[in-house]
Design an enzyme around this catalytic site. Sequence first.
Site, short mmCIF file in Angstrom:
data_model
loop_
_atom_site.label_atom_id
_atom_site.label_comp_id
_atom_site.label_asym_id
_atom_site.label_seq_id
_atom_site.Cartn_x
_atom_site.Cartn_y
_atom_site.Cartn_z
NE ARG A 304 -13.36 -18.71 -1.10
CZ ARG A 304 -14.35 -19.01 -1.95
NH1 ARG A 304 -14.11 -19.05 -3.25
NH2 ARG A 304 -15.56 -19.28 -1.51
CD GLU A 706 -14.19 -12.95 -2.16
OE1 GLU A 706 -15.16 -13.72 -2.27
OE2 GLU A 706 -13.28 -13.12 -1.34
N1 MTE Z 1 -16.46 -3.29 -2.88
C1 MTE Z 1 -16.38 -2.18 -2.12
N2 MTE Z 1 -16.64 -0.99 -2.66
N3 MTE Z 1 -16.00 -2.25 -0.81
C2 MTE Z 1 -15.70 -3.45 -0.21
O1 MTE Z 1 -15.36 -3.50 0.97
N4 MTE Z 1 -15.47 -5.90 -0.51
C3 MTE Z 1 -15.23 -6.97 -1.47
C4 MTE Z 1 -16.24 -6.92 -2.61
N5 MTE Z 1 -16.33 -5.60 -3.14
C5 MTE Z 1 -15.77 -4.63 -1.01
C6 MTE Z 1 -16.20 -4.50 -2.35
C7 MTE Z 1 -15.28 -8.30 -0.87
S1 MTE Z 1 -13.91 -8.87 -0.08
C8 MTE Z 1 -16.39 -9.09 -0.96
S2 MTE Z 1 -16.41 -10.66 -0.33
C9 MTE Z 1 -17.62 -8.62 -1.62
O2 MTE Z 1 -17.51 -7.28 -2.08
C10 MTE Z 1 -18.78 -8.74 -0.62
O3 MTE Z 1 -19.96 -8.25 -1.12
P1 MTE Z 1 -20.95 -9.12 -2.04
O4 MTE Z 1 -20.97 -10.49 -1.47
O5 MTE Z 1 -22.22 -8.42 -1.93
O6 MTE Z 1 -20.35 -9.10 -3.41
N1 LUZ Z 2 -15.30 -16.45 4.20
C1 LUZ Z 2 -15.59 -17.68 4.63
C2 LUZ Z 2 -14.99 -16.20 2.93
O1 LUZ Z 2 -15.85 -17.85 5.81
N2 LUZ Z 2 -15.63 -18.69 3.74
C3 LUZ Z 2 -15.33 -18.54 2.44
O2 LUZ Z 2 -15.38 -19.47 1.67
C4 LUZ Z 2 -14.98 -17.24 2.00
N3 LUZ Z 2 -14.64 -17.02 0.73
C5 LUZ Z 2 -14.28 -15.80 0.35
C6 LUZ Z 2 -14.29 -14.77 1.27
N4 LUZ Z 2 -14.64 -14.97 2.54
MO1 MOS Z 3 -14.60 -10.88 1.21
S1 MOS Z 3 -12.64 -11.45 1.56
O1 MOS Z 3 -15.20 -12.47 1.33
O2 MOS Z 3 -14.97 -10.19 2.68
#
Ligand code: MTE
Ligand code: LUZ
Ligand code: MOS
Length: 750
Positions: A304, A706
Amino acid sequence: MKNTDSTGHVKGQSIYIDDIPVKKGTLYAAILGSPVGHGKIQRLDISRAEAIDGVEKIFAYKDIPGENQIGGIVEDEPLFAEKELHFYGQPIALVVATSEPIARKALKEIVLETNELEAITDPREACEKKEFLIPPRTFKIGNIKEAWKSCEYIFEGRVDSGAQEHLYIETQGSYSYPMENGSVKIHSSTQGPTAVQKTAAKVLGFPMHKVEVDVTRLGGGFGGKEDQASAYACMSAVAAHLLQKPVKLVLHRLDDIKMTGKRHPYSSDFKIGLSKDLKILAYQAKLYQNGGAATDLSPAIMERTLFHSTNCYFVPNTEVTVFSTKTNLPPNTAFRGFGAPQGAFVIEAAISKAANELNVPKNLIQCKNFLKEKDEFQYGQIAENVNISKCFDSLDKKYQIEKLEKEVLEFNKNNSGYKKGFSIMPVCFGISFTKTPMNQARALVHIYQDGSVGISTGAIEMGQGVNTKMAQVAAKVFSINISRIKLESTNTTRVANTSPTAASSGADLNGNATRIACEALLKRLTQTAAQMLNTKPENISINDEAVICNGKRTEIKWEKLVETAFLDRVCLTENGHYATPLIHFDKAKEKGHPFAYHVYGVAATTITLDCLRGTYEVDKVLIIHDFGNSINPVIDQGQIEGALVQGIGWMTLEEVVFDKKGKLLSNSLSTYKVPDIYAAPKVIECTPLETEGPELAVLKSKAVGEPPFLYGIGVFFAIQNAIKEFNKEYKPDYDAPLTPEKVLLRLYDK
Ligand code: MTE
Ligand code: LUZ
Ligand code: MOS
């Protein structure tokens, strides 16, 4: 619509691992961690500890019934250390006792003798010593060698970014108990229930069907529980199975900080070449990723980083290489952005350097090089629906960037002890797991005979509101009140073979699976309604809980329809399966079309620097963000604010410090500073860019988790610009986090 979890959270009624009412006879576990960053176990004597009243048993690697191996991508991580110790805090043994205090007391009675070896903590040193987790990878486009010849300006530099502690409010933990016929059930605070199931099955020597994993919600994950929850789930599962008793393991905060991996620090060298009219013609970078002691998710994170190494710019000649190095730190892991922020920071620093040296505004170079429709990314994907210039232009229209810059200029003219700084941070983030097979999900939807609906998906609720979004999808497809819909816990026996909830794709993947299941059910209900009204199904729809026939509202309500369908023996359960179409990637060529779509946005940041103290305040962050057609603006706004502040923390305050032996010095909240309300911007304004949204996003609502983390990078450059205003001698360097201490040194550096 607000998050369906809000009330429970505020009232303290939401259930986390430590809130599950325990079963009779539950035992409590505590982990013995390595006292050295690198070394060998000379002697491990548990006899005195095991003799303590209340200690049930102490487990080490020899007790593991299956394989002592938890590595997901590469099998290089033991659950319990065997002979060699590779990081400070590495689990060696598990004490299981009738209470947690007894388990902790017993830890102190274990005799552990080690000899210490030299440790590596620096990725450049690891690279010199050829300590790699996996081979390096390079993404390239154009012809970099030729390109330098046509560059008018060439600049080189070094960029460093630090680790980051996840600091989820709920620490890592699990609660496991034996079930009938030798099976085990695990409650785990994990983003990846299938990863837990698969890993626990391996460690237990079981087929996967003998392990059931159940997750209600997490008190935050942020990537820290994408892979690393598995170890703590396996430990309680092994103990529960071997003792045939319930075992709970919830880490103390200090153990969690010490034992778990963090965001990967990166150290990088760049070279950037521009034409006379400020087009970036060439960009070359070498990035050294500090992977820690085991591979964990480092290869995916490396990938990534490569995908995001040019952020939102089109650079015709690019060559970026990432080295994933092995060091004696806890294995670093996923953290919001997953390597993208680290990669984007390097090119932003390169552009900053060019702007400084050429004495032109950075945003002039940024704008001139924004991606355009049909430009090719360095990984072969053709950019479509590119919104980066649109975001910039609408930011300019709404706030007039020149006016924002003028405010800063005026202030700086009239103040000597305080200086303001301004910066523009544009973002482009690819949505999809970069590993194509991971882009699939399932949802199991039941309509009960009273018209209420129960939904199970593979998505994990961790505060990001995915459950609310799933309920919204179902409510929208059925056109019924959202109060009829309940999201069940995430359970591997109801929804199997799930990808972790990560890559911001949780709502897209599971939401589309939910939509598909609901659409299939709706079709059946439509047939029932057609029979009831003696008409054809194409004349039927459901709107606001009522059957509509030929555009006219009928007397048949949702409940009556469902009841009739049930009595007619129509199947009211459906399993929806979704796999993102169109995406692919060829690793041999490093080319393909890995992302369903990209998320774009631009942030304008103003900060005020106290030049006596080196402290700073973020005045405002003004954002135009591309949400597509947001299904939940309240939740999405919250995601923007949370990610932004988390990004600011990474860039400014959060300094993870290890000593040369690999011992964590910033090991508690008194030495590790996370953003608080004072560190948060005084003003955050986020305006949605008016767009339709892509087909591949759930109901055209783009992933949001993210991408906004990267807006925090803007604060680094805003602070740097303020330092320059005060200290004309200061030669900008790129060493994040830019803590107040570092700022102070730079303010007075000659
Ligand atoms: N928001 C909250 N409140 N708590 C979390 O742990 N994780 C983040 C983001 N927002 C997180 C968060 C991360 S790292 C990711 S990948 C996404 O939420 C995952 O959820 P989604 O795929 O439903 O957006
Ligand atoms: N996890 C993963 C991830 O396994 N592949 C991804 O591309 C990725 N991208 C963002 C966060 N977690
Ligand atoms: Mo988020 S770093 O893809 O859990």
